[in-house]
Write a protein that holds these residues in place. Structure first.
Motif, PDB file in Angstrom:
ATOM      1  N   LYS A   4      11.885  20.779   5.791  1.00  0.00           N
ATOM      2  CA  LYS A   4      12.073  19.950   6.982  1.00  0.00           C
ATOM      3  C   LYS A   4      13.479  19.364   7.010  1.00  0.00           C
ATOM      4  O   LYS A   4      13.937  18.754   6.052  1.00  0.00           O
ATOM      5  CB  LYS A   4      11.039  18.823   6.976  1.00  0.00           C
ATOM      6  CG  LYS A   4      11.108  17.880   8.160  1.00  0.00           C
ATOM      7  CD  LYS A   4      10.009  16.833   8.025  1.00  0.00           C
ATOM      8  CE  LYS A   4      10.064  15.814   9.140  1.00  0.00           C
ATOM      9  NZ  LYS A   4       9.001  14.784   8.976  1.00  0.00           N
ATOM     10  N   LYS A   5      14.169  19.554   8.146  1.00  0.00           N
ATOM     11  CA  LYS A   5      15.513  18.998   8.312  1.00  0.00           C
ATOM     12  C   LYS A   5      15.521  17.815   9.273  1.00  0.00           C
ATOM     13  O   LYS A   5      16.310  16.887   9.128  1.00  0.00           O
ATOM     14  CB  LYS A   5      16.467  20.071   8.837  1.00  0.00           C
ATOM     15  CG  LYS A   5      16.766  21.180   7.853  1.00  0.00           C
ATOM     16  CD  LYS A   5      17.726  22.200   8.440  1.00  0.00           C
ATOM     17  CE  LYS A   5      19.089  21.606   8.722  1.00  0.00           C
ATOM     18  NZ  LYS A   5      20.020  22.605   9.300  1.00  0.00           N
ATOM     19  N   SER A   6      14.652  17.863  10.270  1.00  0.00           N
ATOM     20  CA  SER A   6      14.576  16.767  11.234  1.00  0.00           C
ATOM     21  C   SER A   6      13.224  16.798  11.925  1.00  0.00           C
ATOM     22  O   SER A   6      12.460  17.765  11.787  1.00  0.00           O
ATOM     23  CB  SER A   6      15.698  16.896  12.269  1.00  0.00           C
ATOM     24  OG  SER A   6      15.471  18.025  13.109  1.00  0.00           O
ATOM     25  N   GLY A  11      17.042  24.447  14.456  1.00  0.00           N
ATOM     26  CA  GLY A  11      17.600  23.537  13.472  1.00  0.00           C
ATOM     27  C   GLY A  11      16.675  22.452  12.959  1.00  0.00           C
ATOM     28  O   GLY A  11      17.115  21.544  12.249  1.00  0.00           O
ATOM     29  N   TYR A  12      15.370  22.557  13.246  1.00  0.00           N
ATOM     30  CA  TYR A  12      14.438  21.541  12.773  1.00  0.00           C
ATOM     31  C   TYR A  12      14.028  21.777  11.314  1.00  0.00           C
ATOM     32  O   TYR A  12      13.632  20.840  10.620  1.00  0.00           O
ATOM     33  CB  TYR A  12      13.169  21.509  13.635  1.00  0.00           C
ATOM     34  CG  TYR A  12      13.428  21.390  15.116  1.00  0.00           C
ATOM     35  CD1 TYR A  12      14.464  20.594  15.605  1.00  0.00           C
ATOM     36  CD2 TYR A  12      12.647  22.078  16.038  1.00  0.00           C
ATOM     37  CE1 TYR A  12      14.713  20.496  16.968  1.00  0.00           C
ATOM     38  CE2 TYR A  12      12.885  21.980  17.408  1.00  0.00           C
ATOM     39  CZ  TYR A  12      13.913  21.195  17.859  1.00  0.00           C
ATOM     40  OH  TYR A  12      14.159  21.098  19.210  1.00  0.00           O
ATOM     41  N   ILE A  13      14.080  23.038  10.896  1.00  0.00           N
ATOM     42  CA  ILE A  13      13.690  23.395   9.530  1.00  0.00           C
ATOM     43  C   ILE A  13      14.660  24.423   8.954  1.00  0.00           C
ATOM     44  O   ILE A  13      15.455  25.017   9.685  1.00  0.00           O
ATOM     45  CB  ILE A  13      12.256  23.986   9.476  1.00  0.00           C
ATOM     46  CG1 ILE A  13      12.200  25.298  10.283  1.00  0.00           C
ATOM     47  CG2 ILE A  13      11.219  22.990   9.958  1.00  0.00           C
ATOM     48  CD1 ILE A  13      10.907  26.065  10.124  1.00  0.00           C
ATOM     49  N   GLU A  14      14.574  24.635   7.635  1.00  0.00           N
ATOM     50  CA  GLU A  14      15.232  25.749   6.973  1.00  0.00           C
ATOM     51  C   GLU A  14      14.152  26.577   6.287  1.00  0.00           C
ATOM     52  O   GLU A  14      13.140  26.044   5.828  1.00  0.00           O
ATOM     53  CB  GLU A  14      16.243  25.259   5.938  1.00  0.00           C
ATOM     54  CG  GLU A  14      17.523  24.707   6.537  1.00  0.00           C
ATOM     55  CD  GLU A  14      18.544  24.332   5.477  1.00  0.00           C
ATOM     56  OE1 GLU A  14      18.203  24.393   4.279  1.00  0.00           O
ATOM     57  OE2 GLU A  14      19.672  23.966   5.855  1.00  0.00           O
ATOM     58  N   ASN A  65       8.203  17.227   2.541  1.00  0.00           N
ATOM     59  CA  ASN A  65       9.343  17.776   3.265  1.00  0.00           C
ATOM     60  C   ASN A  65       9.498  19.275   3.082  1.00  0.00           C
ATOM     61  O   ASN A  65      10.490  19.851   3.518  1.00  0.00           O
ATOM     62  CB  ASN A  65      10.636  17.067   2.830  1.00  0.00           C
ATOM     63  CG  ASN A  65      10.707  15.658   3.386  1.00  0.00           C
ATOM     64  OD1 ASN A  65      10.286  15.415   4.506  1.00  0.00           O
ATOM     65  ND2 ASN A  65      11.221  14.724   2.601  1.00  0.00           N
ATOM     66  N   HIS A  66       8.525  19.909   2.410  1.00  0.00           N
ATOM     67  CA  HIS A  66       8.564  21.367   2.272  1.00  0.00           C
ATOM     68  C   HIS A  66       7.147  21.899   2.131  1.00  0.00           C
ATOM     69  O   HIS A  66       6.233  21.180   1.742  1.00  0.00           O
ATOM     70  CB  HIS A  66       9.422  21.788   1.074  1.00  0.00           C
ATOM     71  CG  HIS A  66       8.867  21.370  -0.240  1.00  0.00           C
ATOM     72  ND1 HIS A  66       9.056  20.113  -0.771  1.00  0.00           N
ATOM     73  CD2 HIS A  66       8.111  22.056  -1.145  1.00  0.00           C
ATOM     74  CE1 HIS A  66       8.463  20.037  -1.938  1.00  0.00           C
ATOM     75  NE2 HIS A  66       7.873  21.192  -2.192  1.00  0.00           N
TER      76      HIS A  66
END
Length: 255
Positions: free
Chosen positions: A77-79, A46-49, A102-103
């Protein structure tokens, strides 16, 4: 019907072993392929998509796991990753999301940050050695010996005598070069067997080999049964499949 947790059938799942380290035990080394597995591991945690880009990419090395070599993927990036994460994992994560981005496109990791990736791979070896997966210094010693042998082979291939072997003097030159080639082969072989994996490491290695056989040889109904018993089985095993270079095959079989 009560759902089962298939994590217990593989020690690397049960102990939540990082896919980079689990794949490392298979050949006592690390490369870019293992890092692709780490990226999918982050996705599962769950840290990235990860999002597929529609336009195909034609010029990517085929060894660059088939999961990504036909299309490009963007990492979002999610967290942040946990503070107690391994140094090499933090370095890769920070490198991907450099300067506040963030990507990032996965294909950019292959060509634009080569030297940084090489340093991260060195840090993987340091981490593996610190965790005591191998007896003493056997892994490092084996790597040194094997590199000596591979260096000898590389040196020979770059020299004119190797090309001249194709001429009428092949037999004579072969007699002269044979001891050198034999010594190189012995060093490579010795370097391969010198690393002594500890009992726990051997168990993880056996399970990784079992999982590879599942991907390559198991019938579809066997895989469907595993997924039926545990609906998260594909998601949590994909990072390990990708780290071994079978990400796309595993995706197809689980599709």
């Amino acid at each position: 019907m009560e759902m089962k947790n298939n994590s217990s059938i593989y020690q690397f799942l049960e102990e939540k072993i990082n896919p980079v380290e689990a794949a490392f035990f298979m050949d006592n080394s690390a490369d870019f392929e293992e890092l692709i597995g780490l990226i999918f591991y982050w996705g599962y945690r769950g840290y990235i998509e990860i999002e597929e880009v529609d336009s195909p990419i034609q010029d990517i090395d085929k060894k660059y796991d088939a999961y990504v070599h036909n299309h490009d993927y963007i990492i979002f990036k999610k967290s942040e990753i946990p503070v107690d994460t391994e140094i090499y994992e933090k370095d890769l994560f920070n490198l991907i999301f450099l300067d506040g981005n963030n990507h990032r496109n996965i294909r950019d990791l292959k060509g634009n940050i080569h030297e940084e990736i090489k340093q991260i791979i060195k840090n993987i070896k340091v981490s593996v050695d610190k965790k005591g997966y191998y007896a003493g210094n056997t892994r490092r010693n084996g790597e040194i010996i094997r590199k000596k042998g591979l260096g000898m082979v590389k040196y020979l291939r770059q020299k004119p005598p190797f090309k001249i072997l194709k001429t009428i003097f092949t037999a004579v030159l072969s007699l002269l070069i044979f001891p050198y080639i034999l010594a190189a082969c012995i060093l490579i072989a010795v370097g391969t067997v010198v690393p002594i994996r500890k009992k726990r490491t051997k168990k993880i290695l056996r399970d990784m080999n079992k999982f590879r056989e599942l991907i390559k040889k198991s019938k579809q109904d066997k895989i469907e049964e595993l997924i039926k018993n545990d609906i998260t089985f594909y998601e949590k095993t994909l990072p390990y499949a990708a780290a071994m270079g079978y990400g796309w095959e595993w995706t197809v079989k689980c599709g």
